[in-house]
Design an enzyme around this catalytic site. Structure first.
Site, PDB file in Angstrom:
ATOM      1  CG  ASN A   7      -1.774   1.235   1.340  1.00  0.00           C
ATOM      2  OD1 ASN A   7      -1.638   2.168   0.567  1.00  0.00           O
ATOM      3  ND2 ASN A   7      -2.671   1.237   2.313  1.00  0.00           N
ATOM      4  NE  ARG A   9      -3.438   7.573   1.018  1.00  0.00           N
ATOM      5  CZ  ARG A   9      -4.597   7.997   1.458  1.00  0.00           C
ATOM      6  NH1 ARG A   9      -5.703   7.414   1.080  1.00  0.00           N
ATOM      7  NH2 ARG A   9      -4.665   9.008   2.302  1.00  0.00           N
ATOM      8  CB  CYS A  10       1.120   1.768   4.463  1.00  0.00           C
ATOM      9  SG  CYS A  10       1.790   0.984   5.939  1.00  0.00           S
ATOM     10  CB  SER A  11       5.268   5.166   6.799  1.00  0.00           C
ATOM     11  OG  SER A  11       4.845   4.595   8.022  1.00  0.00           O
ATOM     12  NE  ARG A  14       5.849   6.192   2.019  1.00  0.00           N
ATOM     13  CZ  ARG A  14       4.837   6.622   2.784  1.00  0.00           C
ATOM     14  NH1 ARG A  14       3.594   6.358   2.427  1.00  0.00           N
ATOM     15  NH2 ARG A  14       5.059   7.300   3.880  1.00  0.00           N
TER      16      ARG A  14
END
Length: 113
Positions: A7, A9-11, A14
């Site tokens: 995802n 948008r998820c740190s 990433r």
């Protein structure tokens, strides 16, 4: 082939992706919020992780709290909830052949690559 269920948008997701990129190994990125997983795919992932379906749920998500929390659900009902609401799936998940790990912390990914 290594796969990451990601995802953007998820740190943590990433960070997991960055670990895979730094490894130099080839891998496939699956954006599971855009390409919904089937119940069969989720069952396979859960088996590789060696966990119960409830352990793959993000229990702080609003949809979990409003729709499912406190209810007595079967494993199949929990998997159906993740199919219908992919935001409930813990992330990132990295699979390497028959081994899998939830990348929390992201460094756990190094154990299977």
């Amino acid at each position: 082939m290594i796969k990451i269920y990601h995802n953007p948008r998820c740190s943590k997701s990433r960070q997991g992706l960055a670990i895979l990129e730094a490894s130099g190994k080839s891998f496939e990125t699956i954006k599971y919020l855009e390409n919904n997983l089937t119940s069969v795919e989720l069952q396979d992932i859960i088996i590789k992780l060696g966990i119960k379906p409830i352990d793959l749920i993000r229990k702080n998500e609003a949809i979990w709290k409003s729709e499912y929390k406190g209810k007595s659900l079967t494993d199949n009902e929990i998997i159906a909830a993740m199919v219908n609401h992919p935001k409930l799936i813990e992330r990132p998940i990295v699979i390497n052949d028959d081994k899998a790990v939830i990348g929390r912390p992201p460094e756990a990914i190094k154990d299977i690559i």
